[in-house]
Design an enzyme around this catalytic site. Structure first.
Site, PDB file in Angstrom:
ATOM      1  N   HIS A   1       8.915   3.233  -7.169  1.00 54.02           N
ATOM      2  CA  HIS A   1       8.784   2.252  -6.092  1.00 54.02           C
ATOM      3  C   HIS A   1      10.013   1.331  -6.083  1.00 54.02           C
ATOM      4  O   HIS A   1      10.539   0.986  -7.145  1.00 54.02           O
ATOM      5  CB  HIS A   1       7.499   1.433  -6.280  1.00 54.02           C
TER       6      HIS A   1
ATOM      7  N   GLY B   1       0.634  -1.343   1.220  1.00 49.86           N
ATOM      8  CA  GLY B   1       0.699  -2.464   0.279  1.00 49.86           C
ATOM      9  C   GLY B   1      -0.169  -3.616   0.758  1.00 49.86           C
ATOM     10  O   GLY B   1      -1.388  -3.636   0.575  1.00 49.86           O
ATOM     11  N   GLY B   2       0.457  -4.597   1.417  1.00 48.97           N
ATOM     12  CA  GLY B   2      -0.214  -5.832   1.831  1.00 48.97           C
ATOM     13  C   GLY B   2      -1.566  -5.605   2.482  1.00 48.97           C
ATOM     14  O   GLY B   2      -2.567  -6.247   2.096  1.00 48.97           O
TER      15      GLY B   2
ATOM     16  N   ASN C   1      -1.793   0.453  -2.439  1.00 47.35           N
ATOM     17  CA  ASN C   1      -0.924   0.004  -3.531  1.00 47.35           C
ATOM     18  C   ASN C   1      -1.090  -1.510  -3.661  1.00 47.35           C
ATOM     19  O   ASN C   1      -0.503  -2.276  -2.904  1.00 47.35           O
ATOM     20  CB  ASN C   1       0.538   0.367  -3.201  1.00 47.35           C
ATOM     21  N   TRP C   2      -1.899  -1.908  -4.622  1.00 42.64           N
ATOM     22  CA  TRP C   2      -2.219  -3.336  -4.758  1.00 42.64           C
ATOM     23  C   TRP C   2      -1.105  -4.141  -5.403  1.00 42.64           C
ATOM     24  O   TRP C   2      -1.183  -5.375  -5.449  1.00 42.64           O
ATOM     25  CB  TRP C   2      -3.491  -3.505  -5.598  1.00 42.64           C
TER      26      TRP C   2
ATOM     27  N   SER D   1       4.911  -1.843   5.853  1.00 43.93           N
ATOM     28  CA  SER D   1       4.215  -2.608   6.895  1.00 43.93           C
ATOM     29  C   SER D   1       3.204  -1.774   7.683  1.00 43.93           C
ATOM     30  O   SER D   1       3.043  -1.971   8.893  1.00 43.93           O
ATOM     31  CB  SER D   1       5.223  -3.265   7.849  1.00 43.93           C
TER      32      SER D   1
ATOM     33  N   GLU E   1       9.691   5.270   2.043  1.00 42.65           N
ATOM     34  CA  GLU E   1       9.476   3.823   2.213  1.00 42.65           C
ATOM     35  C   GLU E   1      10.809   3.130   2.407  1.00 42.65           C
ATOM     36  O   GLU E   1      11.462   2.766   1.421  1.00 42.65           O
ATOM     37  CB  GLU E   1       8.835   3.227   0.951  1.00 42.65           C
TER      38      GLU E   1
END
Ligand code: PGA
Length: 253
Positions: free
Chosen positions: A94, A234-235, A9-10, A213, A164
């Site tokens: 989200h 994500g990150g 997920n950018w 994370s 999440e």
């Protein structure tokens, strides 16, 4: 057993189509090296077209969808347009959209219904803002129930639920990943709730994944001990080497 599902997920990154394509090519290589893992890239909408053209092993995902097909909806991208771009997965609900765009459970429900009706796979995000103690907060169940209103039980098998916990998302202050043990409790909780909404059999077919994370160190415990069927990343998905390691670790399960 279904392959572990790892979704990049950018969010609103990177800044140009050129950089997005470079990143996607690296992720595609990682996916080719791990045939036992299903890998999805969910880039921002402006990059869907160029990235869709270079992916072979990796599937294309979107970060949002509009529930109508075409018409006077300025600024929206509809399920029909996403399908034409080759999108297969759509992240829905989200916490960042709930928070910054004031997306409501009712809107999320419309998006889930539209994607399921039109052959896209919704990745429905649910998760509490804060947690005290071990219990999975009731708000998680409420989000799930509201998002799945009027969904036919026969359609549930095409659903992915991403648990999440918002406090675990890496960009939130003081973020830390949840524990595999607590992720497992969330999985059991969600599976039970799904069974009460449809049938036990249909609930078993829903894939439940973890987000918050995720990195190359914790992916394996989340899949192995937490029994999660994948991850929404994500990150770490913006760092191709780290993401490749996540995919490799997922293929060890
Ligand atoms: P994170 O983001 O991996 O950076 O915590 C996950 C997400 O928000 O989907």
């Amino acid at each position: 057993m279904a392959k572990p599902l790892i979704i990049a997920n950018w969010k609103a990154n990177p800044d140009s189509a050129v950089r997005a394509v470079v990143l996607a090519k690296k992720i595609e290589q990682a996916a080719r090296a791990a045939p036992k893992v299903e890998v999805v890239i969910a880039p921002p909408s402006p990059f869907l077209f160029s990235i869709g053209h270079i992916l072979r092993r990796t599937k294309l995902g979107a970060q949002n969808v509009f529930w109508e097909d075409l018409g006077p909806y300025t600024g929206e991208v509809s399920w029909r347009q996403l399908k034409h771009l080759g999108v297969q997965y759509v992240i829905i609900g989200h916490s960042e959209r709930r928070r910054y765009l004031e997306e409501t459970d009712e809107m999320i429900n419309k998006k889930v219904l539209a994607t399921l009706d039109h052959g896209l796979i919704p990745v429905l995000c649910v998760g509490e803002w804060e947690r005290s103690g071990n219990e999975i907060p009731a708000v998680v169940g409420e989000q799930l129930k509201r998002a799945l209103k009027r969904v036919e039980p026969s359609r549930m098998k095409n659903l992915v639920v991403a648990y999440e916990p918002v406090w675990a998302i890496s960009t939130n202050p003081g973020a830390r990943a949840d524990t595999p043990d607590s992720a497992f409790r969330a999985l059991v909780y969600l599976r039970r709730l799904l069974a009460s909404l449809c049938s036990r059999r249909a609930a078993e077919a829903v894939r439940i994944i973890y987000g918050g994370s995720v990195n190359a160190q914790n992916i394996y415990p989340f899949l192995k001990e937490g029994k999660m069927q994948g991850a929404l990343v994500g990150g770490a998905s913006l760092f191709p080497q780290e993401f490749a390691k996540i995919v490799v670790r997922a293929s060890d399960t």
